[in-house]
Design a protein around this motif. Structure first.
Motif, PDB file in Angstrom:
ATOM      1  N   VAL A 223       0.847  -1.195   0.000  1.00  0.00           N
ATOM      2  CA  VAL A 223       0.000   0.000   0.000  1.00  0.00           C
ATOM      3  C   VAL A 223       0.883   1.246   0.000  1.00  0.00           C
ATOM      4  O   VAL A 223       0.637   2.210  -0.738  1.00  0.00           O
ATOM      5  CB  VAL A 223      -0.934   0.003   1.227  1.00  0.00           C
ATOM      6  CG1 VAL A 223      -1.912   1.172   1.156  1.00  0.00           C
ATOM      7  CG2 VAL A 223      -1.678  -1.318   1.342  1.00  0.00           C
ATOM      8  N   TYR A 224       1.920   1.230   0.826  1.00  0.00           N
ATOM      9  CA  TYR A 224       2.839   2.364   0.916  1.00  0.00           C
ATOM     10  C   TYR A 224       3.557   2.587  -0.412  1.00  0.00           C
ATOM     11  O   TYR A 224       3.702   3.741  -0.864  1.00  0.00           O
ATOM     12  CB  TYR A 224       3.850   2.116   2.029  1.00  0.00           C
ATOM     13  CG  TYR A 224       4.906   3.194   2.170  1.00  0.00           C
ATOM     14  CD1 TYR A 224       4.648   4.348   2.894  1.00  0.00           C
ATOM     15  CD2 TYR A 224       6.152   3.049   1.584  1.00  0.00           C
ATOM     16  CE1 TYR A 224       5.607   5.340   3.034  1.00  0.00           C
ATOM     17  CE2 TYR A 224       7.126   4.031   1.714  1.00  0.00           C
ATOM     18  CZ  TYR A 224       6.845   5.170   2.437  1.00  0.00           C
ATOM     19  OH  TYR A 224       7.805   6.150   2.563  1.00  0.00           O
ATOM     20  N   ALA A 225       4.007   1.505  -1.040  1.00  0.00           N
ATOM     21  CA  ALA A 225       4.711   1.623  -2.324  1.00  0.00           C
ATOM     22  C   ALA A 225       3.822   2.307  -3.361  1.00  0.00           C
ATOM     23  O   ALA A 225       4.290   3.137  -4.153  1.00  0.00           O
ATOM     24  CB  ALA A 225       5.144   0.241  -2.812  1.00  0.00           C
ATOM     25  N   HIS A 226       2.538   1.980  -3.334  1.00  0.00           N
ATOM     26  CA  HIS A 226       1.615   2.638  -4.258  1.00  0.00           C
ATOM     27  C   HIS A 226       1.451   4.103  -3.911  1.00  0.00           C
ATOM     28  O   HIS A 226       1.493   4.982  -4.784  1.00  0.00           O
ATOM     29  CB  HIS A 226       0.250   1.934  -4.222  1.00  0.00           C
ATOM     30  CG  HIS A 226      -0.806   2.659  -4.997  1.00  0.00           C
ATOM     31  ND1 HIS A 226      -1.924   3.195  -4.404  1.00  0.00           N
ATOM     32  CD2 HIS A 226      -0.888   2.957  -6.324  1.00  0.00           C
ATOM     33  CE1 HIS A 226      -2.669   3.779  -5.326  1.00  0.00           C
ATOM     34  NE2 HIS A 226      -2.074   3.649  -6.504  1.00  0.00           N
ATOM     35  N   ARG A 227       1.288   4.394  -2.617  1.00  0.00           N
ATOM     36  CA  ARG A 227       1.113   5.787  -2.181  1.00  0.00           C
ATOM     37  C   ARG A 227       2.314   6.652  -2.561  1.00  0.00           C
ATOM     38  O   ARG A 227       2.181   7.845  -2.822  1.00  0.00           O
ATOM     39  CB  ARG A 227       0.902   5.826  -0.663  1.00  0.00           C
ATOM     40  CG  ARG A 227      -0.442   5.309  -0.188  1.00  0.00           C
ATOM     41  CD  ARG A 227      -1.454   6.425  -0.001  1.00  0.00           C
ATOM     42  NE  ARG A 227      -1.049   7.315   1.080  1.00  0.00           N
ATOM     43  CZ  ARG A 227      -1.484   7.222   2.333  1.00  0.00           C
ATOM     44  NH1 ARG A 227      -2.315   6.250   2.673  1.00  0.00           N
ATOM     45  NH2 ARG A 227      -1.074   8.083   3.246  1.00  0.00           N
ATOM     46  N   MET A 228       3.503   6.053  -2.577  1.00  0.00           N
ATOM     47  CA  MET A 228       4.722   6.802  -2.876  1.00  0.00           C
ATOM     48  C   MET A 228       5.084   6.793  -4.353  1.00  0.00           C
ATOM     49  O   MET A 228       6.160   7.246  -4.749  1.00  0.00           O
ATOM     50  CB  MET A 228       5.890   6.248  -2.056  1.00  0.00           C
ATOM     51  CG  MET A 228       5.708   6.388  -0.549  1.00  0.00           C
ATOM     52  SD  MET A 228       5.448   8.099  -0.011  1.00  0.00           S
ATOM     53  CE  MET A 228       7.102   8.780  -0.223  1.00  0.00           C
ATOM     54  N   GLY A 229       4.212   6.253  -5.176  1.00  0.00           N
ATOM     55  CA  GLY A 229       4.432   6.301  -6.622  1.00  0.00           C
ATOM     56  C   GLY A 229       5.352   5.232  -7.155  1.00  0.00           C
ATOM     57  O   GLY A 229       5.825   5.320  -8.304  1.00  0.00           O
ATOM     58  N   LEU A 230       5.603   4.196  -6.371  1.00  0.00           N
ATOM     59  CA  LEU A 230       6.470   3.108  -6.823  1.00  0.00           C
ATOM     60  C   LEU A 230       5.683   2.065  -7.612  1.00  0.00           C
ATOM     61  O   LEU A 230       6.266   1.274  -8.351  1.00  0.00           O
ATOM     62  CB  LEU A 230       7.158   2.439  -5.631  1.00  0.00           C
ATOM     63  CG  LEU A 230       7.922   3.371  -4.680  1.00  0.00           C
ATOM     64  CD1 LEU A 230       8.558   2.571  -3.549  1.00  0.00           C
ATOM     65  CD2 LEU A 230       8.982   4.151  -5.440  1.00  0.00           C
ATOM     66  N   LEU A 231       4.366   2.061  -7.441  1.00  0.00           N
ATOM     67  CA  LEU A 231       3.478   1.167  -8.176  1.00  0.00           C
ATOM     68  C   LEU A 231       2.428   1.998  -8.900  1.00  0.00           C
ATOM     69  O   LEU A 231       1.921   2.972  -8.337  1.00  0.00           O
ATOM     70  CB  LEU A 231       2.774   0.182  -7.232  1.00  0.00           C
ATOM     71  CG  LEU A 231       3.645  -0.684  -6.313  1.00  0.00           C
ATOM     72  CD1 LEU A 231       2.758  -1.537  -5.413  1.00  0.00           C
ATOM     73  CD2 LEU A 231       4.584  -1.562  -7.132  1.00  0.00           C
ATOM     74  N   SER A 232       2.109   1.604 -10.102  1.00  0.00           N
ATOM     75  CA  SER A 232       1.069   2.319 -10.846  1.00  0.00           C
ATOM     76  C   SER A 232      -0.296   2.029 -10.226  1.00  0.00           C
ATOM     77  O   SER A 232      -0.481   1.028  -9.517  1.00  0.00           O
ATOM     78  CB  SER A 232       1.065   1.879 -12.310  1.00  0.00           C
ATOM     79  OG  SER A 232       0.589   0.538 -12.423  1.00  0.00           O
ATOM     80  N   ASP A 233      -1.251   2.907 -10.525  1.00  0.00           N
ATOM     81  CA  ASP A 233      -2.610   2.688 -10.034  1.00  0.00           C
ATOM     82  C   ASP A 233      -3.155   1.361 -10.546  1.00  0.00           C
ATOM     83  O   ASP A 233      -3.788   0.598  -9.789  1.00  0.00           O
ATOM     84  CB  ASP A 233      -3.535   3.824 -10.486  1.00  0.00           C
ATOM     85  CG  ASP A 233      -3.232   5.136  -9.776  1.00  0.00           C
ATOM     86  OD1 ASP A 233      -2.522   5.098  -8.745  1.00  0.00           O
ATOM     87  OD2 ASP A 233      -3.713   6.182 -10.251  1.00  0.00           O
ATOM     88  N   ASN A 234      -2.922   1.077 -11.827  1.00  0.00           N
ATOM     89  CA  ASN A 234      -3.459  -0.152 -12.419  1.00  0.00           C
ATOM     90  C   ASN A 234      -2.872  -1.392 -11.756  1.00  0.00           C
ATOM     91  O   ASN A 234      -3.586  -2.354 -11.455  1.00  0.00           O
ATOM     92  CB  ASN A 234      -3.188  -0.192 -13.924  1.00  0.00           C
ATOM     93  CG  ASN A 234      -4.063   0.782 -14.685  1.00  0.00           C
ATOM     94  OD1 ASN A 234      -5.107   1.204 -14.187  1.00  0.00           O
ATOM     95  ND2 ASN A 234      -3.653   1.144 -15.890  1.00  0.00           N
ATOM     96  N   LEU A 235      -1.549  -1.389 -11.544  1.00  0.00           N
ATOM     97  CA  LEU A 235      -0.912  -2.546 -10.930  1.00  0.00           C
ATOM     98  C   LEU A 235      -1.392  -2.727  -9.496  1.00  0.00           C
ATOM     99  O   LEU A 235      -1.686  -3.845  -9.067  1.00  0.00           O
ATOM    100  CB  LEU A 235       0.614  -2.392 -10.956  1.00  0.00           C
ATOM    101  CG  LEU A 235       1.413  -3.480 -10.220  1.00  0.00           C
ATOM    102  CD1 LEU A 235       1.054  -4.869 -10.744  1.00  0.00           C
ATOM    103  CD2 LEU A 235       2.915  -3.234 -10.365  1.00  0.00           C
ATOM    104  N   TYR A 236      -1.485  -1.634  -8.756  1.00  0.00           N
ATOM    105  CA  TYR A 236      -1.922  -1.736  -7.364  1.00  0.00           C
ATOM    106  C   TYR A 236      -3.355  -2.255  -7.280  1.00  0.00           C
ATOM    107  O   TYR A 236      -3.654  -3.162  -6.488  1.00  0.00           O
ATOM    108  CB  TYR A 236      -1.820  -0.383  -6.670  1.00  0.00           C
ATOM    109  CG  TYR A 236      -2.424  -0.392  -5.285  1.00  0.00           C
ATOM    110  CD1 TYR A 236      -1.830  -1.130  -4.257  1.00  0.00           C
ATOM    111  CD2 TYR A 236      -3.602   0.310  -5.001  1.00  0.00           C
ATOM    112  CE1 TYR A 236      -2.393  -1.168  -2.983  1.00  0.00           C
ATOM    113  CE2 TYR A 236      -4.159   0.281  -3.743  1.00  0.00           C
ATOM    114  CZ  TYR A 236      -3.552  -0.460  -2.731  1.00  0.00           C
ATOM    115  OH  TYR A 236      -4.118  -0.502  -1.486  1.00  0.00           O
ATOM    116  N   GLU A 237      -4.256  -1.701  -8.093  1.00  0.00           N
ATOM    117  CA  GLU A 237      -5.658  -2.127  -8.046  1.00  0.00           C
ATOM    118  C   GLU A 237      -5.801  -3.583  -8.463  1.00  0.00           C
ATOM    119  O   GLU A 237      -6.577  -4.342  -7.871  1.00  0.00           O
ATOM    120  CB  GLU A 237      -6.515  -1.233  -8.938  1.00  0.00           C
ATOM    121  CG  GLU A 237      -6.668   0.195  -8.420  1.00  0.00           C
ATOM    122  CD  GLU A 237      -7.331   0.251  -7.045  1.00  0.00           C
ATOM    123  OE1 GLU A 237      -8.151  -0.656  -6.741  1.00  0.00           O
ATOM    124  OE2 GLU A 237      -7.033   1.180  -6.278  1.00  0.00           O
ATOM    125  N   SER A 238      -5.033  -3.987  -9.477  1.00  0.00           N
ATOM    126  CA  SER A 238      -5.087  -5.382  -9.921  1.00  0.00           C
ATOM    127  C   SER A 238      -4.608  -6.320  -8.817  1.00  0.00           C
ATOM    128  O   SER A 238      -5.237  -7.355  -8.539  1.00  0.00           O
ATOM    129  CB  SER A 238      -4.217  -5.566 -11.174  1.00  0.00           C
ATOM    130  OG  SER A 238      -4.177  -6.925 -11.565  1.00  0.00           O
TER     131      SER A 238
END
Length: 466
Positions: A223-238
């Motif tokens: 979750v943190y990696a996504h919040r910090m821009g390390l994961l794209s929205d699409n990858l995180y949601e998937s």
């Protein structure tokens, strides 16, 4: 009439307590006499005092008779108190620019927490730093036993230092110490209710980037990696959908989740988790060298690669393994093998129940925090906001789960007119919890932002708003 528990504790404490401590006036690498009071020593705990815990005690540079007393625990488990002392909050650190000889040079830390508090830096659990056991069996430890030994240590330390009994007492530390600290605090309150002497003047606790719920702390890294821009929205949601929000569990029958987690891993595997903006690198080759033979070559060795924070840790290995240093610290010579900053045989790993020497038997300490609402207790919880190991959002999540009343809403706090982080304050009955992020700091916040962390502590101890 005294209760059986009280009688048993008193017998254990007073039958054969042994104390060994020494005043240290000078240290190898530091020019002249130390401008602060340093004491080192051993206190035996456990059955027949088979476990010997080593400590460094530094009196407050301001008013030792009035300032609070901290028991400081470094994380891991298994990371030496000397690491917290040298790299975070102690009164001296390394002068890297001038450390070219066999003994690294020391210099004063202008942002030491000992400017406002007396601090005991404790090597715990057994097998950490210079702490040792007299038998191999006594090296076996656990989360609960570590907390019990630390509590026993405190009781005996006060027996040897009764003049500090009236000082406000805080249990403090960072990282994995978040599993141990609440247990110690609970034991202190239980001891007070049982009438155990000496009566400790406990006022609260301080935790930095604390391990609290082992599952949630690790799971929230995605979750943190996504919040910090390390994961794209699409990858995180998937990944969130395919893994149903569980990122550290094994999913052998879930191909979609496994695929998404592999993609997440590719995005984060080269990220430095303790501070995501700093380079990820390894000094394993350097640290595998015989530190006693490095001497004047340490600087040239470090120049072989770009700078990493781990480079700084090499100096502590050289310094603490020097026989002259160990003699100055009054380390028992017959007990020494090799000092290591963090004992990897004790360090916690995700989804591991135990090592040969340590059992991780406490999964969460959230309920301990909840239980302190019926105590007159203050807590300061802070998080370096660039730590991915124990992300600030995980800490915020468990604090919110306590459902305490908000006294002070989320807002910035400042040092020298610059935003130093963000803070909230909670109240529940007589329990007060202050939470603060430290902007730009990593896993051990005072190591990265010393000025801001000292200001935070000073204000909190003075009951000022951050």
């Amino acid at each position: 009439m005294a209760s059986p528990m009280k009688i048993l504790v008193l017998l254990l404490l007073f039958l054969t307590p042994t104390f060994s401590h020494w005043v240290v006036d000078t240290l190898p690498g530091f020019p002249g006499k130390l401008p602060f009071k340093l004491q080192t020593g051993y206190i035996g705990v456990g059955e027949s005092e088979l476990v010997q815990l080593f400590y460094y005690f530094i009196e407050s540079e301001r008013s030792p008779e009035n300032d609070p007393l901290f028991l400081w625990l470094t994380g891991g488990p298994g990371c030496s108190a000397l690491s917290g002392l040298l790299y975070e909050i102690g009164p001296f650190t390394f002068n890297y620019a001038n450390s070219t000889g066999d003994i690294p040079s020391l210099e004063l830390n202008q942002y030491a927490w000992t400017k406002v508090a007396n601090i005991i830096f404790l090597d715990q659990p057994v097998g950490t730093g210079f702490s040792y056991a007299k038998t191999w069996e006594a090296y076996r430890c656990s989360d609960t036993l570590s907390a019990q030994y630390a509590y026993s240590f405190l009781i005996k330390w006060f027996l040897d230092h009764p003049k500090f009994l009236s000082n406000p007492l805080y249990i403090a530390g960072d990282s994995y110490a978040g599993i141990i600290i609440p247990q110690i605090v609970q034991r202190i309150y239980d001891g007070l209710e049982s009438g155990i002497e000496p009566r400790l003047n406990i006022k609260g606790y301080v935790e930095g980037n604390p391990a609290t719920d082992k599952y949630a702390d690790c799971n929230n890294r995605v979750v943190y990696a996504h919040r910090m821009g390390l994961l794209s929205d699409n990858l995180y949601e998937s990944t969130k959908v395919s893994c149903d929000g569980h990122y550290i569990d094994e999913h052998p029958q879930n191909a979609a989740c496994q695929y998404d987690l592999e993609r997440v891993s590719k995005c984060t595997e080269k990220i430095n988790m303790p501070q995501i903006l700093e380079p990820e690198c390894s000094n394993e080759n350097l640290l595998s060298l015989d530190v006693s033979s490095i001497g004047e070559n340490v600087t040239s060795l470090l120049l072989l690669q770009h700078w990493c924070r781990e480079d700084n840790y090499l100096y502590s290995s050289i310094w603490a393994n020097n026989k002259i240093v160990q003699k100055a610290l009054h380390v028992r010579e017959e007990t020494i093998t090799e000092w290591v900053r963090c004992n990897k045989t004790l360090n916690y790993k995700v989804n591991v129940e135990r090592t040969e020497a340590y059992i991780y038997d406490v999964k969460s300490t959230v309920d301990y925090h909840k239980s302190f609402t019926n105590k007159c207790c203050r807590a300061l919880i802070y998080s370096g906001d660039h730590d991915m190991g124990i992300p600030h959002l995980s800490t915020e999540e468990w604090i919110e789960s306590l459902n305490f009343a908000v006294e002070d809403e989320w807002r910035p706090w400042f040092v020298e007119d610059q935003v130093a982080g963000y803070t909230m304050k909670y109240l529940e009955k007589e329990y007060e919890l202050t939470y603060a992020t430290v902007k730009g700091a990593g896993h051990t916040a005072p190591e990265y932002k010393p000025q801001q962390c000292l200001a935070m502590l000073q204000r909190w101890l003075s009951n000022y708003s951050l």
